[in-house]
Design a protein around this motif. Structure first.
Motif, mmCIF file in Angstrom:
data_model
loop_
_atom_site.group_PDB
_atom_site.id
_atom_site.type_symbol
_atom_site.label_atom_id
_atom_site.label_comp_id
_atom_site.label_asym_id
_atom_site.label_seq_id
_atom_site.Cartn_x
_atom_site.Cartn_y
_atom_site.Cartn_z
ATOM 1 N N PRO A 3 0.841 -1.199 0.000
ATOM 2 C CA PRO A 3 0.000 0.000 0.000
ATOM 3 C C PRO A 3 0.878 1.251 0.000
ATOM 4 O O PRO A 3 2.038 1.215 0.417
ATOM 5 N N ILE A 4 0.327 2.361 -0.448
ATOM 6 C CA ILE A 4 1.113 3.584 -0.610
ATOM 7 C C ILE A 4 1.830 3.985 0.678
ATOM 8 O O ILE A 4 2.978 4.406 0.636
ATOM 9 N N ARG A 5 1.200 3.828 1.836
ATOM 10 C CA ARG A 5 1.884 4.226 3.074
ATOM 11 C C ARG A 5 3.071 3.311 3.379
ATOM 12 O O ARG A 5 4.091 3.762 3.873
ATOM 13 N N SER A 6 2.964 2.020 3.035
ATOM 14 C CA SER A 6 4.102 1.110 3.196
ATOM 15 C C SER A 6 5.195 1.467 2.196
ATOM 16 O O SER A 6 6.385 1.470 2.525
ATOM 17 N N TYR A 7 4.770 1.754 0.973
ATOM 18 C CA TYR A 7 5.735 2.154 -0.054
ATOM 19 C C TYR A 7 6.509 3.399 0.379
ATOM 20 O O TYR A 7 7.738 3.441 0.285
ATOM 21 N N LEU A 8 5.811 4.404 0.860
ATOM 22 C CA LEU A 8 6.492 5.644 1.263
ATOM 23 C C LEU A 8 7.440 5.404 2.431
ATOM 24 O O LEU A 8 8.506 6.016 2.510
ATOM 25 N N GLN A 9 7.082 4.501 3.341
ATOM 26 C CA GLN A 9 7.955 4.189 4.480
ATOM 27 C C GLN A 9 9.259 3.530 4.012
ATOM 28 O O GLN A 9 10.325 3.794 4.556
ATOM 29 N N PHE A 10 9.177 2.661 3.009
ATOM 30 C CA PHE A 10 10.339 1.894 2.541
ATOM 31 C C PHE A 10 10.727 2.271 1.110
ATOM 32 O O PHE A 10 11.339 1.489 0.390
ATOM 33 N N LYS A 11 10.387 3.479 0.697
ATOM 34 C CA LYS A 11 10.555 3.928 -0.681
ATOM 35 C C LYS A 11 11.969 3.730 -1.217
ATOM 36 O O LYS A 11 12.165 3.177 -2.296
ATOM 37 N N ASN A 12 12.954 4.162 -0.488
ATOM 38 C CA ASN A 12 14.332 4.060 -0.973
ATOM 39 C C ASN A 12 14.714 2.602 -1.250
ATOM 40 O O ASN A 12 15.277 2.287 -2.294
ATOM 41 N N THR A 13 14.371 1.712 -0.329
ATOM 42 C CA THR A 13 14.700 0.294 -0.513
ATOM 43 C C THR A 13 13.918 -0.299 -1.686
ATOM 44 O O THR A 13 14.491 -0.984 -2.536
#
Length: 117
Positions: A53-63
């Protein structure tokens, strides 16, 4: 096999399926979706799909943005404390498939694997 490798099919922000959205308890059209083949000696063994989900993506975006041909398990999922839901099994076109949701500090990421042998 002697050599395991990853072949990226696609990686994008897109809409998860209705079933995936229900499993992740989301309703959004911009989830991080990654599809890959796990190759054994250049032969496809597993087709995998990751939905964050977008909030998970934003949390781990760099990885997530820099996974390239690295496996998500070794790069993100198993590198920190997590819980994992029980596997759900099904058949997709005569192949066994399983999926589960990783919870990384309240940030869910779904992994589905379709075994091609």
């Amino acid at each position: 096999c002697d050599v395991l490798s990853i072949q990226v099919i696609k990686q994008e922000l897109a809409t998860a399926s209705v079933e995936e959205q229900q499993l992740l308890n989301i309703s959004e059209d911009n989830s991080f979706i990654r599809e890959v083949f796990l190759l054994g000696d250049q032969q496809p063994l597993v087709k995998a799909r990751v939905v964050a989900p977008i909030r998970s993506y934003l949390q781990f975006k760099n990885t997530l943005d820099n996974l390239g041909e690295k496996p998500i398990g070794e790069t993100l999922l198993y590198t920190q404390a997590y819980t994992r839901s029980p596997f759900q099994y099904t058949r997709i076109q005569d192949n066994l498939a399983r999926r589960s949701v990783f919870d990384l500090q309240s940030y869910p990421i779904m992994v589905q694997e379709k075994f091609l042998f």
